[in-house]
Design a protein around this motif. Structure first.
Motif, PDB file in Angstrom:
ATOM      1  N   ARG A  46     -34.422  39.504 -40.357  1.00  0.00           N
ATOM      2  CA  ARG A  46     -34.401  40.630 -39.450  1.00  0.00           C
ATOM      3  C   ARG A  46     -34.769  40.090 -38.064  1.00  0.00           C
ATOM      4  O   ARG A  46     -35.760  39.396 -37.910  1.00  0.00           O
ATOM      5  CB  ARG A  46     -35.468  41.613 -39.922  1.00  0.00           C
ATOM      6  N   PRO A  47     -33.980  40.364 -37.039  1.00  0.00           N
ATOM      7  CA  PRO A  47     -34.316  39.806 -35.727  1.00  0.00           C
ATOM      8  C   PRO A  47     -35.672  40.335 -35.259  1.00  0.00           C
ATOM      9  O   PRO A  47     -35.990  41.499 -35.490  1.00  0.00           O
ATOM     10  CB  PRO A  47     -33.198  40.311 -34.817  1.00  0.00           C
TER      11      PRO A  47
ATOM     12  N   VAL B   6     -38.320  42.037 -33.010  1.00  0.00           N
ATOM     13  CA  VAL B   6     -37.990  43.186 -32.172  1.00  0.00           C
ATOM     14  C   VAL B   6     -37.884  42.839 -30.695  1.00  0.00           C
ATOM     15  O   VAL B   6     -37.139  43.460 -29.958  1.00  0.00           O
ATOM     16  CB  VAL B   6     -38.991  44.355 -32.371  1.00  0.00           C
ATOM     17  N   ALA B   7     -38.629  41.840 -30.258  1.00  0.00           N
ATOM     18  CA  ALA B   7     -38.582  41.520 -28.833  1.00  0.00           C
ATOM     19  C   ALA B   7     -37.411  40.603 -28.488  1.00  0.00           C
ATOM     20  O   ALA B   7     -37.140  40.333 -27.333  1.00  0.00           O
ATOM     21  CB  ALA B   7     -39.895  40.870 -28.405  1.00  0.00           C
ATOM     22  N   GLN B   8     -36.715  40.160 -29.535  1.00  0.00           N
ATOM     23  CA  GLN B   8     -35.610  39.229 -29.321  1.00  0.00           C
ATOM     24  C   GLN B   8     -34.362  40.011 -28.915  1.00  0.00           C
ATOM     25  O   GLN B   8     -34.087  41.076 -29.443  1.00  0.00           O
ATOM     26  CB  GLN B   8     -35.382  38.502 -30.657  1.00  0.00           C
ATOM     27  N   ALA B   9     -33.605  39.484 -27.968  1.00  0.00           N
ATOM     28  CA  ALA B   9     -32.370  40.169 -27.574  1.00  0.00           C
ATOM     29  C   ALA B   9     -31.387  40.135 -28.738  1.00  0.00           C
ATOM     30  O   ALA B   9     -31.336  39.161 -29.493  1.00  0.00           O
ATOM     31  CB  ALA B   9     -31.764  39.481 -26.363  1.00  0.00           C
TER      32      ALA B   9
ATOM     33  N   ARG C 298     -23.100  51.503 -28.529  1.00  0.00           N
ATOM     34  CA  ARG C 298     -24.356  51.601 -29.272  1.00  0.00           C
ATOM     35  C   ARG C 298     -25.100  50.267 -29.319  1.00  0.00           C
ATOM     36  O   ARG C 298     -26.298  50.237 -29.570  1.00  0.00           O
ATOM     37  CB  ARG C 298     -24.072  52.135 -30.689  1.00  0.00           C
ATOM     38  N   SER C 299     -24.344  49.172 -29.120  1.00  0.00           N
ATOM     39  CA  SER C 299     -24.978  47.846 -29.107  1.00  0.00           C
ATOM     40  C   SER C 299     -25.222  47.394 -27.673  1.00  0.00           C
ATOM     41  O   SER C 299     -25.567  46.240 -27.454  1.00  0.00           O
ATOM     42  CB  SER C 299     -24.081  46.844 -29.827  1.00  0.00           C
ATOM     43  N   ASP C 300     -25.025  48.278 -26.734  1.00  0.00           N
ATOM     44  CA  ASP C 300     -25.172  47.935 -25.319  1.00  0.00           C
ATOM     45  C   ASP C 300     -24.275  46.764 -24.933  1.00  0.00           C
ATOM     46  O   ASP C 300     -24.669  45.894 -24.156  1.00  0.00           O
ATOM     47  CB  ASP C 300     -26.643  47.624 -25.015  1.00  0.00           C
ATOM     48  N   GLY C 301     -23.084  46.744 -25.489  1.00  0.00           N
ATOM     49  CA  GLY C 301     -22.098  45.738 -25.110  1.00  0.00           C
ATOM     50  C   GLY C 301     -22.253  44.387 -25.795  1.00  0.00           C
ATOM     51  O   GLY C 301     -21.506  43.451 -25.495  1.00  0.00           O
ATOM     52  N   ARG C 302     -23.203  44.274 -26.746  1.00  0.00           N
ATOM     53  CA  ARG C 302     -23.445  42.979 -27.386  1.00  0.00           C
ATOM     54  C   ARG C 302     -22.525  42.743 -28.586  1.00  0.00           C
ATOM     55  O   ARG C 302     -22.299  41.610 -28.978  1.00  0.00           O
ATOM     56  CB  ARG C 302     -24.912  42.891 -27.868  1.00  0.00           C
TER      57      ARG C 302
ATOM     58  N   LYS D 106     -28.870  43.535 -39.552  1.00  0.00           N
ATOM     59  CA  LYS D 106     -28.956  44.862 -40.167  1.00  0.00           C
ATOM     60  C   LYS D 106     -28.644  45.974 -39.162  1.00  0.00           C
ATOM     61  O   LYS D 106     -27.931  46.927 -39.491  1.00  0.00           O
ATOM     62  CB  LYS D 106     -30.371  45.042 -40.749  1.00  0.00           C
ATOM     63  N   ALA D 107     -29.166  45.857 -37.959  1.00  0.00           N
ATOM     64  CA  ALA D 107     -28.923  46.919 -36.967  1.00  0.00           C
ATOM     65  C   ALA D 107     -27.433  47.023 -36.638  1.00  0.00           C
ATOM     66  O   ALA D 107     -26.915  48.120 -36.422  1.00  0.00           O
ATOM     67  CB  ALA D 107     -29.732  46.670 -35.698  1.00  0.00           C
TER      68      ALA D 107
ATOM     69  N   ARG E 174     -28.637  50.255 -16.177  1.00  0.00           N
ATOM     70  CA  ARG E 174     -28.204  49.738 -17.462  1.00  0.00           C
ATOM     71  C   ARG E 174     -29.055  48.511 -17.770  1.00  0.00           C
ATOM     72  O   ARG E 174     -29.145  47.595 -16.953  1.00  0.00           O
ATOM     73  CB  ARG E 174     -26.745  49.350 -17.302  1.00  0.00           C
TER      74      ARG E 174
ATOM     75  N   ALA F  29     -29.518  40.657 -21.824  1.00  0.00           N
ATOM     76  CA  ALA F  29     -30.442  39.735 -22.479  1.00  0.00           C
ATOM     77  C   ALA F  29     -31.848  40.327 -22.619  1.00  0.00           C
ATOM     78  O   ALA F  29     -32.711  39.766 -23.274  1.00  0.00           O
ATOM     79  CB  ALA F  29     -30.532  38.432 -21.704  1.00  0.00           C
TER      80      ALA F  29
ATOM     81  N   ALA G  38     -34.725  42.787 -23.969  1.00  0.00           N
ATOM     82  CA  ALA G  38     -34.964  43.511 -25.220  1.00  0.00           C
ATOM     83  C   ALA G  38     -34.902  45.008 -24.944  1.00  0.00           C
ATOM     84  O   ALA G  38     -35.306  45.473 -23.874  1.00  0.00           O
ATOM     85  CB  ALA G  38     -36.320  43.138 -25.783  1.00  0.00           C
TER      86      ALA G  38
ATOM     87  N   GLN H 131     -32.698  52.656 -37.668  1.00  0.00           N
ATOM     88  CA  GLN H 131     -31.961  51.484 -38.139  1.00  0.00           C
ATOM     89  C   GLN H 131     -31.038  50.924 -37.066  1.00  0.00           C
ATOM     90  O   GLN H 131     -30.928  49.712 -36.896  1.00  0.00           O
ATOM     91  CB  GLN H 131     -31.150  51.856 -39.379  1.00  0.00           C
TER      92      GLN H 131
ATOM     93  N   ARG I 205     -36.576  50.109 -32.623  1.00  0.00           N
ATOM     94  CA  ARG I 205     -37.119  50.260 -31.268  1.00  0.00           C
ATOM     95  C   ARG I 205     -37.168  51.718 -30.829  1.00  0.00           C
ATOM     96  O   ARG I 205     -37.927  52.076 -29.949  1.00  0.00           O
ATOM     97  CB  ARG I 205     -36.258  49.470 -30.254  1.00  0.00           C
TER      98      ARG I 205
ATOM     99  N   ALA J 181     -27.375  53.077 -24.219  1.00  0.00           N
ATOM    100  CA  ALA J 181     -27.148  52.678 -25.625  1.00  0.00           C
ATOM    101  C   ALA J 181     -27.929  53.585 -26.572  1.00  0.00           C
ATOM    102  O   ALA J 181     -27.449  53.913 -27.667  1.00  0.00           O
ATOM    103  CB  ALA J 181     -27.536  51.215 -25.845  1.00  0.00           C
TER     104      ALA J 181
ATOM    105  N   GLU K 291     -26.147  56.826 -26.980  1.00  0.00           N
ATOM    106  CA  GLU K 291     -25.021  56.676 -27.911  1.00  0.00           C
ATOM    107  C   GLU K 291     -25.507  56.584 -29.355  1.00  0.00           C
ATOM    108  O   GLU K 291     -24.861  57.096 -30.268  1.00  0.00           O
ATOM    109  CB  GLU K 291     -24.172  55.466 -27.532  1.00  0.00           C
ATOM    110  N   ILE K 292     -26.640  55.931 -29.542  1.00  0.00           N
ATOM    111  CA  ILE K 292     -27.207  55.862 -30.900  1.00  0.00           C
ATOM    112  C   ILE K 292     -27.615  57.264 -31.364  1.00  0.00           C
ATOM    113  O   ILE K 292     -27.383  57.655 -32.515  1.00  0.00           O
ATOM    114  CB  ILE K 292     -28.391  54.870 -30.934  1.00  0.00           C
TER     115      ILE K 292
END
Lengths: 362, 362
Positions: free
Chosen positions: A21-22, A24-27, A60-64, A258-259, B21, B25, B27, B59, B64, B259, B262-263
């Motif tokens: 699981r990444p 939480v503070a990780q991008a 929903r992934s903010d463009g990631r 997972k997210a 926005r 990168a 979090a 999820q 977050r 984001a 949207e979630i």
């Protein structure tokens, strides 16, 4: 939650649990996937499901997490999407699983069987009746995981050059219809013909075809068939609902954080709702325009509809007798359908009946 | 995309655009919101919508964005949720907007009007027919934004101590029914009574009530009314669908990263689909158990149903004449409904008709 079970059912639980699981503070990581679609760009509602899905994932992934949609032929042909995704040529696809009924007959029930459930009943089967889990057990052999991602609602019964007075009129009829429905119609003497959408109008005009089934008014009016085959029949027993699926390569699904899995699942939900709403909003006006343009709405005579019903039952039983996977899904599907109509005949149906009669009174 | 327009319609576009926005990168921020629900924990399907929604948000945001759900009375009473969210006592709520029809009659159409649309038609109205935009124009005055987040489908017409033979039997009847429907029934001589769910069975037993409307079999069986008021009527003209909404404080919505907006939207979609599927999956078995326990299924006689129809039309016209907001939403809602039934009578209805008759044949 029951619908989460399909991951375990598809044998993915162990692999899924192994994904870190990444923190939480990780991008969130940048991920780009390719989606192979079975639907051409000029199918507004179904095709737009893949675009709605991709846009929802991006936002929903903010463009990631980016999903690039590809039309049929770019990565795989319309009927090759399941194989392409299973083989990893695309990470995911947007398709009708019954396109693959020849290899895996049970997949008929993933899309919507002749005389199957209506759209709402089928959504309930997938989501709260164990349907998605059963479908994913079958798809595990094909190395994909599927999520419902679009419905059309009840389609029409097809465009016919001549009126159908009795089931005897079906014999020798050249009918543009494909898949499991073609197998059923063949038992009634119909000659099913495979044909791309661009050729249908000319074939009906020349008499190379006697009839053609497509979708429902919003899609059908683009084919301009009312002049060559004006008899527009209902109800659409061939496809009382068509469910589209997002199919994801199992290994790629397991690699996904997972997210992102949840975002993908959510986007499939959105596409499912959006597609049905678009069809429902577009069909009434399209039906009016078709009628003004010469389409003659006709109900199948009871004896004809009964012949379709009998033929469907016979082919279903025969297929079930020789295929345990088909039989298992058939039995679960039909039990759920029959229960749904117990409730439907008390609740939705009498209400709709009253409303339709009041509307006719003006 | 049309459904995005409601943000502009609600006057939020400028504020929304001003939100930076987050850099890709960076979090995602930790956000915790409180949700005030109008539904007690023992309403499985409706209440579970808020839990499904909160879990989906958690999820999809990788933990977050957290939404804490609160039962009625913890932050606000069941019928105070809209005010509580508008005033910022909770960031969001899960409610039936027609609970607030007294202050804002047009909100009747946000939940499902007597003789209104069925669930699928209403979803299409909200999502592809401009309905959500119209509702959010009205809600802008109340400082909230609403997203559809749950449907029940067609409910039942209520439990009655005695058979209803004609509309004359309605006069003087003490009927547990609330809201706009109570206003309509009063014109037919009914005496509407407000009453909490825990008191209904005893009141029917003692004769303090003659009838009570609740939801549909899955919820109704928990009230154990079959012994005291065995006549279980259909169709549920009072509530052919009940749409639940997620309501969000406008300022809080605007502060939310795009984001996360949207979630949240996606989670509302999931709760919408999940709630309907749970009702559909649960109702057939609940109906069977009720019938085995003494409930007598009865259709309203045509003359009685017609009297409900006439009374509904009269109250609708009278309300529309004195309330421009009500009139605008009424006209849009009814135009969409009538168009939907044009298509429904060709597609879904004849198919359901055939399936119900085949089921009866066995």
């Amino acid at each position: 939650m029951k619908r989460r079970k399909f991951i375990a059912a598809a044998g993915l639980a162990a692999a899924g649990a192994a994904i870190a699981r990444p923190a939480v503070a990780q991008a969130a990581p940048a991920v780009t996937w390719r989606l192979a679609s079975s639907f051409p760009t000029n199918f507004d509602a179904i095709w737009s499901g893949a675009r709605v899905l991709a846009e929802a994932v991006r936002q929903r992934s903010d463009g990631r997490f980016v999903i690039e949609t590809h039309a049929p032929g770019e990565i795989a042909g319309a009927i090759e999407v399941l194989d392409a995704v299973g083989e990893g040529r695309a990470e995911c696809g947007h398709t009708a699983l019954n396109y693959f009924w020849g290899k895996e007959p049970a997949l008929v029930f993933a899309t919507g069987a002749p005389f199957g459930m209506n759209a709402r009943e089928q959504n309930a089967f997938f989501r709260a009746g164990g349907g998605t889990e059963l479908i994913n057990e079958i798809l595990a052999d094909h190395k994909v995981v599927a999520l419902p991602s679009g419905t059309t609602g009840c389609q029409m019964g097809g465009w016919f050059r001549a009126e159908i007075k009795s089931s005897a009129d079906l014999r020798g009829m050249k009918f543009r219809v494909s898949g499991f429905a073609a197998k059923i119609l063949r038992t009634l003497g119909v000659e099913p013909k495979a044909m791309g959408r661009g050729e249908i109008a000319a074939a009906l005009g020349s008499g190379a075809l006697d009839a053609a089934a497509w979708v429902s008014p919003a899609d059908d009016e683009k084919l301009d068939l009312a002049k060559v085959a004006p008899n527009y029949y209902y109800p659409g027993w061939l496809q009382p609902n068509m469910a589209i699926h997002l199919v994801v390569n199992s290994a790629k699904w397991n690699e996904l954080p997972k997210a992102y899995q949840e975002i993908l699942r959510s986007a499939a939900d959105t596409a499912n709702a959006e597609t049905q709403a678009k069809y429902d909003a577009a069909n009434p006006a399209a039906l009016r325009r078709l009628a003004e343009g010469g389409a003659k709405l006709r109900a199948f005579p009871p004896e004809v509809l009964e012949s379709f019903w009998q033929a469907t039952g016979a082919v279903m039983r025969e297929t079930a007798a020789g295929d345990a996977k088909f039989r298992r899904l058939h039995d679960a599907y039909m039990e759920f359908r029959n229960d749904q109509y117990l409730w439907w005949q008390v609740a939705e149906y009498p209400f709709d009946n009253f409303m339709i009669r009041q509307r006719a009174r003006g």
